[in-house]
Design an enzyme around this catalytic site. Structure first.
Site, PDB file in Angstrom:
ATOM      1  CE  LYS A  76      -3.849   1.985   2.736  1.00 34.83           C
ATOM      2  NZ  LYS A  76      -4.669   1.799   3.944  1.00 34.83           N
ATOM      3  CB  SER A 151      -8.164   3.518   3.182  1.00 34.67           C
ATOM      4  OG  SER A 151      -7.242   2.903   4.067  1.00 34.67           O
ATOM      5  CB  SER A 175      -8.205   0.531   5.945  1.00 32.57           C
ATOM      6  OG  SER A 175      -8.940   1.720   5.906  1.00 32.57           O
TER       7      SER A 175
HETATM    8  N1  GLN Z   1     -12.829   3.708   6.716  1.00 34.68           N
HETATM    9  C1  GLN Z   1     -12.222   4.125   7.935  1.00 34.68           C
HETATM   10  C2  GLN Z   1     -11.895   5.578   7.894  1.00 34.68           C
HETATM   11  O1  GLN Z   1     -12.160   6.187   6.907  1.00 34.68           O
HETATM   12  C3  GLN Z   1     -11.029   3.279   8.226  1.00 34.68           C
HETATM   13  C4  GLN Z   1      -9.799   3.756   7.601  1.00 34.68           C
HETATM   14  C5  GLN Z   1      -8.619   2.897   7.888  1.00 34.68           C
HETATM   15  O2  GLN Z   1      -8.730   1.841   8.515  1.00 34.68           O
HETATM   16  N2  GLN Z   1      -7.468   3.363   7.454  1.00 34.68           N
HETATM   17  O3  GLN Z   1     -11.375   6.137   8.830  1.00 34.68           O
END
Ligand code: GLN
Length: 474
Positions: A76, A151, A175
């Site tokens: 990532k 994400s 994420s």
């Molecule tokens: N979807 C969650 C957020 O927007 C989790 C993001 C993540 O785990 N990096 O904060």
């Protein structure tokens, strides 16, 4: 199609001369090219990957290879790799090259894995659909009109579309698990502190974790084993002994599974519920003890998560000022205006929303009402899990209330988008490990996922139960 089902088969085939590692890397590179429309990668390291393949193939043949020799991994784009770009899918880090390598990535390289490229994600890992990337949306490989989740959408899509063997994602609130669920692959979030965060761009430092995506539990366990352990460069990494996860996957002890009613309330799509109910039935038929439990503070998780993570983000993202890294606005009249303009132009909408929310909840007049209170609720949520884990080793929940949604479907309503994380943020608030297990498809052919959670540092039971479900139940 790949001629192997997991890494141990792959390595054997290479050793026996049945599979050429160079051809295997070429296959992935051509698939990446063919499926460019998915937009899963921000950067592809074709030349380096081919050079590595040649070198590592020789090592495998002579037997002097590392534990991940020839495993092709995508990373990532929030993790640093020396002399390669790290953009966090943000305009503000456009053209920024890392000056060191993240410990997690270095551990993979040291075991002769091949890093094939860096994957697209939501900007600074903030999002649930990969629609917040300066590199554009990632498409779900199962249905390109839908999001891959976020994400770590690029990392999940890359494994699902066979663009690499394994990928690394990060999980601050879901994420890894939520995109794994939307794309139909395994994805594990470790205990906070299990894997060093050195070289990971900070979003919410007391929540951030790094973990693998793979098509099978054995590969998840193997990669986790390599990534885990103390690192002098991250003081929050633990020196707890790292079990041989990949060697102990057989279910050789009693593991009780807890089902919390708070995770099966309204809002779950009936098809997701049915799929998970049928797994629970099969587990019972296989003499796995299912225990009803309660996690009473569940309803506060989303609010608590979004107060605390935005607070931490507002502080972590203060460093992007136009002077130290990446993007600088064309503005030379005075320093404060240069900062302001660089940040206004460099950050995307969601990141700015979070910086403002976080600054607000930390501000003098509101600190007690929001930040301090949320810290207290975080403790209550952790206590819920501590109580639950007195009676069960593993908790089973849906990963997400729904399957992959259409691109654009939730972008106009941030609250609706934040609800994607309703079942995943609790693990980050409590610092416990969790995994997504793909359980099947709905009537539209979209992947459904189920989440298993375990107590801090009990990844071993989590993996044993996942392996059992993968091999005996699914
Ligand atoms: N979807 C969650 C957020 O927007 C989790 C993001 C993540 O785990 N990096 O904060």
């Amino acid at each position: 199609m790949l001629p192997y089902k997991n890494y141990s088969e792959k390595r054997l085939q290479i050793k026996e001369g049945k599979l050429s590692l160079v051809e295997n890397v070429k296959f992935f590179l051509s698939e990446i090219e063919k499926k460019k429309n998915l937009n899963a990668f921000n950067f592809v390291f074709s030349d380096d990957a081919l050079i590595d393949a040649k070198r590592i193939e020789e090592k495998i043949k002579t037997g002097e290879h590392g534990k991940l020799a020839g495993l092709v991994i995508a990373v990532k784009d929030v993790l640093s790799i020396k002399d390669k770009p790290t953009t966090c899918s943000s305009k503000i880090l456009k053209d920024f090259n890392s000056i060191y390598t993240a410990t997690a990535v270095q551990r993979l390289i040291d075991e002769d894995a091949i890093i094939i490229g860096k994957t697209n994600c939501d900007e600074f890992a903030m999002g649930s659909s990969n629609e917040n990337s300066a590199f554009g949306n990632v498409l779900n490989p199962t249905d390109i009109t839908r999001v891959p989740g976020g994400s770590s959408g690029g990392s999940a899509a890359a494994v699902a579309a066979q663009l690499c063997d394994v990928s690394l994602g990060t999980d601050t609130g879901g994420s890894i698990r939520q995109p794994a669920s939307f794309c139909g692959v395994y994805g594990l979030k470790p205990t906070y502190g299990r894997i060093s965060r050195f070289g990971l761009t900070a979003f919410a430092s007391s929540f951030d974790t790094i973990g693998p995506f793979a098509t099978n539990v054995e590969d998840v366990a193997l990669v986790l084993e390599i990534l885990s352990g103390k690192d002098e460069l991250d003081s929050t990494s633990t020196d707890k002994v790292v079990p041989k996860f990949s060697k102990n996957l057989t279910l050789d002890k009693k593991i009780r599974i807890g089902i919390a009613k708070e995770y099966f309330g309204k809002g779950i799509s009936p098809e997701v519920k049915d799929s998970i109910d049928s797994i629970i039935e099969k587990l019972k038929e296989n003499n796995i003890e299912i225990v009803k439990i309660s996690l009473p503070h569940t309803e506060y998780t989303i609010a608590t998560y979004y107060i605390l993570t935005t607070a931490e983000a507002s502080s972590n993202l203060a460093r992007y000022d136009g002077a130290r890294y990446g993007y600088r606005a064309a503005q030379d009249s005075n320093l404060p205006d240069m900062y302001k303009q660089s940040r206004s132009e460099g950050f995307g909408k969601e990141v700015k929303r979070r910086i403002m929310l976080g600054t607000y909840v930390l501000s003098a007049g509101y600190y007690d009402a929001y930040y301090r209170k949320a810290q207290k609720v975080r403790r209550l949520i952790k206590d819920d899990f501590d109580n639950a884990f007195k009676n069960v080793e593993v908790i089973l929940t849906p990963t997400s209330p729904f399957t992959a949604f259409k691109i654009g479907e939730k972008t106009s309503d941030p609250i609706e988008m934040y609800l994607s994380d309703i079942f995943t943020t609790s693990a980050n608030l409590a610092g416990i490990p969790g995994i997504n297990i793909p359980t099947g498809k709905n009537s539209e052919g979209l992947p459904i996922g189920m989440q298993l959670l375990a107590n801090q540092f009990n990844e071993m039971d989590l993996l044993k139960m996942s392996y059992f479900i993968e091999n005996k139940i699914l």
